[in-house]
Write a protein that holds these residues in place. Structure first.
Motif, PDB file in Angstrom:
ATOM      1  N   THR A   1       0.834  -1.203   0.000  1.00  0.00           N
ATOM      2  CA  THR A   1       0.000   0.000   0.000  1.00  0.00           C
ATOM      3  C   THR A   1       0.863   1.245   0.000  1.00  0.00           C
ATOM      4  OG1 THR A   1      -1.795  -1.140   1.171  1.00  0.00           O
ATOM      5  CG2 THR A   1      -1.786   1.270   1.256  1.00  0.00           C
ATOM      6  N   ARG A   2       1.923   1.247   0.811  1.00  0.00           N
ATOM      7  CA  ARG A   2       2.802   2.426   0.850  1.00  0.00           C
ATOM      8  C   ARG A   2       3.560   2.604  -0.458  1.00  0.00           C
ATOM      9  NH1 ARG A   2       6.908   2.867   4.477  1.00  0.00           N
ATOM     10  NH2 ARG A   2       6.939   0.717   5.182  1.00  0.00           N
ATOM     11  N   LEU A   3       3.954   1.501  -1.100  1.00  0.00           N
ATOM     12  CA  LEU A   3       4.612   1.605  -2.395  1.00  0.00           C
ATOM     13  C   LEU A   3       3.687   2.212  -3.438  1.00  0.00           C
ATOM     14  CD1 LEU A   3       6.652  -1.710  -2.848  1.00  0.00           C
ATOM     15  CD2 LEU A   3       7.520   0.604  -3.190  1.00  0.00           C
ATOM     16  N   ALA A   4       2.454   1.717  -3.479  1.00  0.00           N
ATOM     17  CA  ALA A   4       1.507   2.183  -4.494  1.00  0.00           C
ATOM     18  C   ALA A   4       1.097   3.633  -4.294  1.00  0.00           C
ATOM     19  CB  ALA A   4       0.269   1.285  -4.499  1.00  0.00           C
ATOM     20  N   THR A   5       1.137   4.102  -3.064  1.00  0.00           N
ATOM     21  CA  THR A   5       0.684   5.472  -2.777  1.00  0.00           C
ATOM     22  C   THR A   5       1.840   6.407  -2.448  1.00  0.00           C
ATOM     23  OG1 THR A   5       0.321   4.911  -0.435  1.00  0.00           O
ATOM     24  CG2 THR A   5      -1.545   4.642  -1.937  1.00  0.00           C
ATOM     25  N   ALA A   6       3.071   5.963  -2.675  1.00  0.00           N
ATOM     26  CA  ALA A   6       4.244   6.780  -2.349  1.00  0.00           C
ATOM     27  C   ALA A   6       4.233   8.094  -3.134  1.00  0.00           C
ATOM     28  CB  ALA A   6       5.521   6.002  -2.663  1.00  0.00           C
ATOM     29  N   PRO A   7       4.855   9.146  -2.596  1.00  0.00           N
ATOM     30  CA  PRO A   7       4.869  10.446  -3.267  1.00  0.00           C
ATOM     31  C   PRO A   7       5.830  10.528  -4.444  1.00  0.00           C
ATOM     32  CG  PRO A   7       6.103  10.573  -1.215  1.00  0.00           C
ATOM     33  CD  PRO A   7       5.473   9.210  -1.248  1.00  0.00           C
TER      34      PRO A   7
ATOM     35  N   VAL B   1      -5.321   8.262 -10.429  1.00  0.00           N
ATOM     36  CA  VAL B   1      -5.377   6.912 -10.974  1.00  0.00           C
ATOM     37  C   VAL B   1      -5.566   5.880  -9.860  1.00  0.00           C
ATOM     38  CG1 VAL B   1      -4.050   5.164 -12.220  1.00  0.00           C
ATOM     39  CG2 VAL B   1      -4.036   7.538 -13.013  1.00  0.00           C
ATOM     40  N   ASN B   2      -4.943   6.108  -8.709  1.00  0.00           N
ATOM     41  CA  ASN B   2      -5.107   5.186  -7.585  1.00  0.00           C
ATOM     42  C   ASN B   2      -6.561   5.066  -7.154  1.00  0.00           C
ATOM     43  OD1 ASN B   2      -2.383   4.655  -7.517  1.00  0.00           O
ATOM     44  ND2 ASN B   2      -1.942   5.894  -5.710  1.00  0.00           N
ATOM     45  N   ARG B   3      -7.283   6.182  -7.167  1.00  0.00           N
ATOM     46  CA  ARG B   3      -8.700   6.136  -6.773  1.00  0.00           C
ATOM     47  C   ARG B   3      -9.488   5.206  -7.679  1.00  0.00           C
ATOM     48  NH1 ARG B   3      -8.129  11.854  -5.917  1.00  0.00           N
ATOM     49  NH2 ARG B   3      -9.067  12.285  -7.946  1.00  0.00           N
ATOM     50  N   ALA B   4      -9.085   5.128  -8.936  1.00  0.00           N
ATOM     51  CA  ALA B   4      -9.824   4.316  -9.896  1.00  0.00           C
ATOM     52  C   ALA B   4      -9.378   2.863  -9.940  1.00  0.00           C
ATOM     53  CB  ALA B   4      -9.687   4.929 -11.295  1.00  0.00           C
ATOM     54  N   THR B   5      -8.178   2.567  -9.401  1.00  0.00           N
ATOM     55  CA  THR B   5      -7.612   1.242  -9.657  1.00  0.00           C
ATOM     56  C   THR B   5      -7.180   0.442  -8.436  1.00  0.00           C
ATOM     57  OG1 THR B   5      -5.403   2.208  -9.957  1.00  0.00           O
ATOM     58  CG2 THR B   5      -6.778   1.954 -11.933  1.00  0.00           C
ATOM     59  N   LEU B   6      -6.873   1.078  -7.325  1.00  0.00           N
ATOM     60  CA  LEU B   6      -6.343   0.321  -6.192  1.00  0.00           C
ATOM     61  C   LEU B   6      -7.453  -0.442  -5.470  1.00  0.00           C
ATOM     62  CD1 LEU B   6      -3.644   2.600  -4.512  1.00  0.00           C
ATOM     63  CD2 LEU B   6      -3.358   0.778  -6.197  1.00  0.00           C
ATOM     64  N   PRO B   7      -7.153  -1.659  -5.008  1.00  0.00           N
ATOM     65  CA  PRO B   7      -8.166  -2.444  -4.293  1.00  0.00           C
ATOM     66  C   PRO B   7      -8.441  -1.859  -2.911  1.00  0.00           C
ATOM     67  CG  PRO B   7      -6.051  -3.556  -4.230  1.00  0.00           C
ATOM     68  CD  PRO B   7      -5.881  -2.384  -5.148  1.00  0.00           C
TER      69      PRO B   7
END
Length: 276
Positions: free
Chosen positions: A90-96, A214-220
């Motif tokens: 989760t932290r990798l996918a949402t990293a800045p 993009v995360n809002r549309a794709t992350l579980p």
């Protein structure tokens, strides 16, 4: 850190290189160090793009180390109530920063699940191999692949990957959408470096904002990741997993660890592994 090295490539590009020879197994120390690296880079205000690669020939991020399984199952993330794989992916996918995987060699099991959390995945056409071998060991993916992979490649192809436990080459992975694209091995470094340099030239605020969009549309949903982690732990405590690991250990002793690791998809399907 012993397994990861962080290098400043340019003012806005960093490189994280993984090395846990001989076959880059993912153990508790691997996850602890990778978590530390993500934390360091997340606080690096100049880091806009981070490239992740491996210095061990034939292996990118490999499967979990069975000899370190007890520690792995007990590990939590920054939040003590969150399993480490859920926290880290989760932290990798949402990293800045924008994360780019430069994949040479095998990405399997937990390593392949970590790979799915990167923003962009570029694979060596000749050298990259992908697999989710959990079902062959009486397990299920517990680090996010069950949620992320179907979003990338579709329900039926994800089921094929999980149920068959085959090794997939880079061309097939690209065809399925498992990776962003494949690149001839001789061109991989140059392509990744050029892509990282181009992206890093853009405004960091804009880069972070489009990632959030993009995360809002794709992350579980986080709840789904937590549910899969709980189911994985339950499967790991079952007799099926213990029997399969013992059979695989015998095969490793008979055939040789390097041979099995390089061709695991083949050996997982052998009759030497017990049927439930």
């Amino acid at each position: 850190m012993r397994q990861f090295t962080i290098t400043e490539v340019s003012p806005y590009v960093r490189r994280v290189t993984f090395a846990n020879p001989p076959v880059n197994l993912v153990g508790a120390d691997t996850l602890a160090e990778l978590s530390e690296a993500v934390e360091i880079l997340g606080h690096d205000e100049h880091a806009r793009v981070v490239v992740f690669d491996s210095s061990v020939p034939g292996f990118f991020l490999n499967h979990a180390d069975s000899e370190d399984f007890v520690r792995l199952l007990a590990m939590t993330g920054q939040d003590a109530a969150t399993p480490v794989f859920v926290d880290l992916t989760t932290r990798l996918a949402t990293a800045p920063f924008v994360s780019i995987a430069a994949i040479r060699g095998r990405a399997r099991g937990g390593g392949a699940e970590l790979m799915l959390a990167f923003d962009l995945r570029y694979a060596s056409r000749e050298e990259a191999i992908f697999s989710q071998p959990e079902v062959a060991l009486a397990l299920i993916p517990g680090g996010g692949a069950g949620e992320r992979l179907p979003r990338l490649i579709g329900r039926d192809r994800a089921l094929e990957v999980f149920l068959s436990c085959h090794d997939y080459d880079a061309d097939q992975a690209e065809h399925y959408g498992w990776v962003t694209r494949t690149v001839p091995d001789a061109e991989l470094d140059g392509f990744v470096n050029a892509t990282a340099t181009r992206i890093a030239a853009f405004d960091k605020t804009a880069l972070a904002a489009v990632k959030k969009q993009v995360n809002r549309a794709t992350l579980p949903p986080r709840e789904d990741l937590l549910a899969s982690s709980t189911e994985f732990v339950a499967a790991a405590a079952g007799p099926g997993f213990q029997g399969r690991v013992q059979a695989l250990d015998r095969l490793l002793a008979e055939v040789g660890a390097e041979e099995v690791e390089r061709n695991m998809g083949h050996y997982l399907g052998m009759a030497a592994l017990p049927q439930r």
